[in-house]
Motif scaffolding. Structure first.
Motif, PDB file in Angstrom:
ATOM      1  N   ASN A   1       0.826  -1.204   0.000  1.00 33.63           N
ATOM      2  CA  ASN A   1       0.000   0.000   0.000  1.00 33.63           C
ATOM      3  C   ASN A   1       0.862   1.257   0.000  1.00 33.63           C
ATOM      4  OD1 ASN A   1      -2.456  -1.484   0.122  1.00 33.63           O
ATOM      5  ND2 ASN A   1      -2.151  -1.761   2.331  1.00 33.63           N
ATOM      6  N   GLY A   2       1.994   1.169  -0.718  1.00 37.18           N
ATOM      7  CA  GLY A   2       2.893   2.303  -0.838  1.00 37.18           C
ATOM      8  C   GLY A   2       3.806   2.523   0.344  1.00 37.18           C
ATOM      9  N   VAL A   3       3.770   1.633   1.345  1.00 40.46           N
ATOM     10  CA  VAL A   3       4.565   1.796   2.556  1.00 40.46           C
ATOM     11  C   VAL A   3       5.764   0.843   2.510  1.00 40.46           C
ATOM     12  CG1 VAL A   3       4.584   1.576   5.067  1.00 40.46           C
ATOM     13  CG2 VAL A   3       2.559   2.481   3.898  1.00 40.46           C
ATOM     14  N   PRO A   4       7.009   1.345   2.690  1.00 40.06           N
ATOM     15  CA  PRO A   4       8.178   0.455   2.737  1.00 40.06           C
ATOM     16  C   PRO A   4       8.072  -0.515   3.907  1.00 40.06           C
ATOM     17  CG  PRO A   4       8.854   2.727   2.390  1.00 40.06           C
ATOM     18  CD  PRO A   4       7.397   2.765   2.745  1.00 40.06           C
ATOM     19  N   THR A   5       8.151  -1.809   3.594  1.00 43.04           N
ATOM     20  CA  THR A   5       7.869  -2.858   4.565  1.00 43.04           C
ATOM     21  C   THR A   5       8.939  -3.928   4.484  1.00 43.04           C
ATOM     22  OG1 THR A   5       5.492  -2.452   4.286  1.00 43.04           O
ATOM     23  CG2 THR A   5       6.125  -4.558   5.282  1.00 43.04           C
ATOM     24  N   CYS A   6       9.267  -4.536   5.626  1.00 44.38           N
ATOM     25  CA  CYS A   6      10.199  -5.662   5.641  1.00 44.38           C
ATOM     26  C   CYS A   6       9.510  -6.868   5.024  1.00 44.38           C
ATOM     27  CB  CYS A   6      10.632  -5.978   7.067  1.00 44.38           C
ATOM     28  SG  CYS A   6      11.727  -7.423   7.191  1.00 44.38           S
ATOM     29  N   PRO A   7      10.047  -7.444   3.950  1.00 40.98           N
ATOM     30  CA  PRO A   7       9.368  -8.575   3.311  1.00 40.98           C
ATOM     31  C   PRO A   7       9.345  -9.826   4.181  1.00 40.98           C
ATOM     32  CG  PRO A   7      11.521  -8.209   2.321  1.00 40.98           C
ATOM     33  CD  PRO A   7      11.277  -7.071   3.252  1.00 40.98           C
ATOM     34  N   ARG A   8      10.261  -9.937   5.126  1.00 41.61           N
ATOM     35  CA  ARG A   8      10.316 -11.142   5.960  1.00 41.61           C
ATOM     36  C   ARG A   8       9.379 -11.049   7.154  1.00 41.61           C
ATOM     37  NH1 ARG A   8      15.661 -14.454   8.054  1.00 41.61           N
ATOM     38  NH2 ARG A   8      14.512 -16.185   8.978  1.00 41.61           N
ATOM     39  N   HIS A   9       9.331  -9.883   7.811  1.00 41.69           N
ATOM     40  CA  HIS A   9       8.564  -9.757   9.050  1.00 41.69           C
ATOM     41  C   HIS A   9       7.238  -9.025   8.870  1.00 41.69           C
ATOM     42  CE1 HIS A   9      12.823 -10.171  10.555  1.00 41.69           C
ATOM     43  NE2 HIS A   9      12.217 -11.150  11.184  1.00 41.69           N
ATOM     44  N   GLY A  10       7.055  -8.371   7.716  1.00 43.13           N
ATOM     45  CA  GLY A  10       5.806  -7.666   7.473  1.00 43.13           C
ATOM     46  C   GLY A  10       5.648  -6.387   8.256  1.00 43.13           C
ATOM     47  N   SER A  11       6.705  -5.918   8.902  1.00 38.87           N
ATOM     48  CA  SER A  11       6.628  -4.711   9.719  1.00 38.87           C
ATOM     49  C   SER A  11       7.061  -3.492   8.907  1.00 38.87           C
ATOM     50  CB  SER A  11       7.502  -4.843  10.967  1.00 38.87           C
ATOM     51  OG  SER A  11       8.838  -5.140  10.614  1.00 38.87           O
ATOM     52  N   ARG A  12       6.491  -2.352   9.256  1.00 46.36           N
ATOM     53  CA  ARG A  12       6.840  -1.109   8.573  1.00 46.36           C
ATOM     54  C   ARG A  12       8.290  -0.755   8.873  1.00 46.36           C
ATOM     55  NH1 ARG A  12       3.110   4.247   8.241  1.00 46.36           N
ATOM     56  NH2 ARG A  12       4.599   5.610   7.161  1.00 46.36           N
ATOM     57  N   LEU A  13       9.020  -0.325   7.837  1.00 49.52           N
ATOM     58  CA  LEU A  13      10.427   0.014   8.000  1.00 49.52           C
ATOM     59  C   LEU A  13      10.588   1.477   8.392  1.00 49.52           C
ATOM     60  CD1 LEU A  13      11.937  -1.831   4.899  1.00 49.52           C
ATOM     61  CD2 LEU A  13      12.071  -2.549   7.293  1.00 49.52           C
ATOM     62  N   ARG A  14      11.595   1.722   9.202  1.00 46.01           N
ATOM     63  CA  ARG A  14      11.923   3.089   9.619  1.00 46.01           C
ATOM     64  C   ARG A  14      12.994   3.659   8.697  1.00 46.01           C
ATOM     65  NH1 ARG A  14      16.058   4.801  12.853  1.00 46.01           N
ATOM     66  NH2 ARG A  14      16.498   2.646  13.502  1.00 46.01           N
ATOM     67  N   ASP A  15      12.799   4.890   8.252  1.00 47.05           N
ATOM     68  CA  ASP A  15      13.777   5.580   7.417  1.00 47.05           C
ATOM     69  C   ASP A  15      14.945   6.021   8.304  1.00 47.05           C
ATOM     70  OD1 ASP A  15      15.267   7.278   5.788  1.00 47.05           O
ATOM     71  OD2 ASP A  15      13.514   8.162   4.831  1.00 47.05           O
ATOM     72  N   ALA A  16      16.129   5.459   8.042  1.00 48.87           N
ATOM     73  CA  ALA A  16      17.301   5.757   8.873  1.00 48.87           C
ATOM     74  C   ALA A  16      18.252   6.734   8.197  1.00 48.87           C
ATOM     75  CB  ALA A  16      18.038   4.459   9.215  1.00 48.87           C
ATOM     76  N   GLY A  17      17.779   7.420   7.154  1.00 51.77           N
ATOM     77  CA  GLY A  17      18.620   8.420   6.518  1.00 51.77           C
ATOM     78  C   GLY A  17      19.114   7.991   5.151  1.00 51.77           C
ATOM     79  N   PRO A  18      19.883   8.850   4.484  1.00 49.13           N
ATOM     80  CA  PRO A  18      20.359   8.532   3.135  1.00 49.13           C
ATOM     81  C   PRO A  18      21.399   7.421   3.140  1.00 49.13           C
ATOM     82  CG  PRO A  18      21.327  10.585   3.894  1.00 49.13           C
ATOM     83  CD  PRO A  18      20.309  10.193   4.928  1.00 49.13           C
ATOM     84  N   ARG A  19      21.384   6.604   2.104  1.00 48.20           N
ATOM     85  CA  ARG A  19      22.441   5.605   1.937  1.00 48.20           C
ATOM     86  C   ARG A  19      23.715   6.303   1.466  1.00 48.20           C
ATOM     87  NH1 ARG A  19      20.214  -0.132  -0.514  1.00 48.20           N
ATOM     88  NH2 ARG A  19      18.084   0.051   0.240  1.00 48.20           N
ATOM     89  N   PRO A  20      24.866   5.765   1.821  1.00 50.80           N
ATOM     90  CA  PRO A  20      26.116   6.311   1.285  1.00 50.80           C
ATOM     91  C   PRO A  20      26.134   6.204  -0.234  1.00 50.80           C
ATOM     92  CG  PRO A  20      26.544   4.803   3.108  1.00 50.80           C
ATOM     93  CD  PRO A  20      25.102   4.662   2.770  1.00 50.80           C
TER      94      PRO A  20
END
Length: 382
Positions: free
Chosen positions: A220-239
């Protein structure tokens, strides 16, 4: 034989990853291990993954091609596999080298859609063509591994063809892959801080860099962990990162990711972890010329900086030119920005550059991942 099978599984382990920058195709491991017609052997065998990886390398005319593997959770306890095979797959799962899921088919297509990767599968996915229109619109994106002379070959489900074809990544991919994500589940091996979270957590070899994180699942447009089904937290930009490749003898032998925070040494046999070793692909003269650590590569902003740290020096070939008159010498301890189209040459026929800038077309002699497989387990169709 058990020792030989362990060795080939170790070799296969080096060709599975969930790194979106390096993977060249997506596979469902649970499906591939049951392609009994590939070798006429046991009902289930993880060695068949190696056979399909070899077929991919032959088709792409490139060595060391990694695949993005997803696997059904039931494989971890599949009685048709040996105890050693189950242990190895569990280790891959704990180290984040494969995704373990309840519904790998949907995730396989989602990853292929996000990253623009081909899919190696005999499943036709007829019911999902509306959700993923490229299944029909881009022939060659889905290929079936089938028995062939000397090993598996690929046949496209739609439009014919035998070579896996990459497509454009999904527009959502750029946004997802620009961020670092964290899962709320403790020890998540895909979106945690690194290492594994299962039975082999204390043995985990993988310290996952943010640039190597898999793409999140979108629910539903929300970044989610495919293994656990939990919503992912944005931890900042990737290097920032950039993919480079090693070309030896006219063939791309290996791709690797260069990041801002970690220079990479390339040479005959660099010391320390993270170096790119070339010795296994070199002839005697090249081994004598190329130093143990020959080049240092650094990513500075958007520039790839090349520094010669060797005894004998290197050279820059602008825009892929192989003419000696165009070669720009790079003396020991000298640095230069690797411009677009350039490649750095350590020795004639040994070059490093961006994959798209490296010439191809040399006769291909595959470096088989199955070289250690026991011959009595491999009854290939003639």
């Amino acid at each position: 034989m058990r020792f030989e099978i362990s060795k080939v599984l170790d070799a296969i382990e080096g060709r599975v990853c969930t790194d979106p920058q390096l993977a060249r195709a997506v596979v469902d491991l649970a499906e591939i291990i049951r392609y009994q017609d590939l070798d006429g052997g046991r009902p289930a065998s993880t060695l068949r993954l190696g056979m399909v990886i070899d077929a991919l390398a032959r088709s792409l005319e490139e060595d060391n091609v990694p695949v993005y593997a997803v696997v059904h959770r039931g494989v971890l306890s599949d009685a048709d596999l040996t105890s050693n095979e189950r242990m190895v797959v569990r280790r891959w799962a704990d180290d984040g080298l494969v995704e373990v899921l309840d519904n790998p088919g949907d995730r396989m297509l989602e990853v292929a859609d996000l990253l623009g990767l081909p899919v190696l599968s005999r499943v036709r996915f007829d019911g999902l063509r509306g959700r993923f229109p490229w299944l029909v619109e881009q022939p060659g994106r889905v290929l079936a591994p089938v028995p062939g002379a000397g090993g598996p070959v690929f046949i496209a489900h739609v439009g014919g063809g035998h070579t896996p074809v990459a497509g454009p990544p999904s527009p959502a991919a750029a946004q997802l892959l620009a961020r670092e994500w964290r899962c709320s589940e403790s020890g998540c091996n895909l979106f945690g801080g690194g290492g594994g979270g299962g039975a082999f957590a204390d043995l985990a070899r993988v310290d996952r860099a943010p640039t190597g994180q898999p793409p999140p699942s979108l629910r539903n447009g929300v970044p989610t962990c495919p293994r656990h089904g939990s919503r992912l937290r944005d931890a900042g930009p990737r290097p920032r990162s950039e993919v480079l490749a090693v070309r030896v003898g006219g063939l791309i032998r290996r791709r690797f990711a260069l990041t801002e925070d970690q220079p990479v040494l390339v040479g005959r046999a660099p010391e320390g972890s993270g170096g790119i070793m070339l010795g296994q692909w070199l002839n005697d003269e090249a081994r004598r010329w190329i130093s143990r650590s020959h080049l240092r590569l650094e990513l500075r902003g958007s520039d790839v900086m090349v520094t010669d740290v060797s005894t004998n020096g290197s050279g820059i070939r602008p825009a892929g030119s192989l003419a000696d008159a165009d070669r720009i010498p790079l003396a020991p301890q000298q640095s230069r920005v690797l411009a677009g189209g350039d490649m750095v040459e350590l020795y004639p026929g040994v070059q490093i550059g961006r994959p798209a800038d490296l010439p191809s077309g040399a006769p291909y002699n595959p470096d088989s991942v199955m070289s250690e497989a026991p011959t009595m387990a491999m009854r290939l169709p003639r």
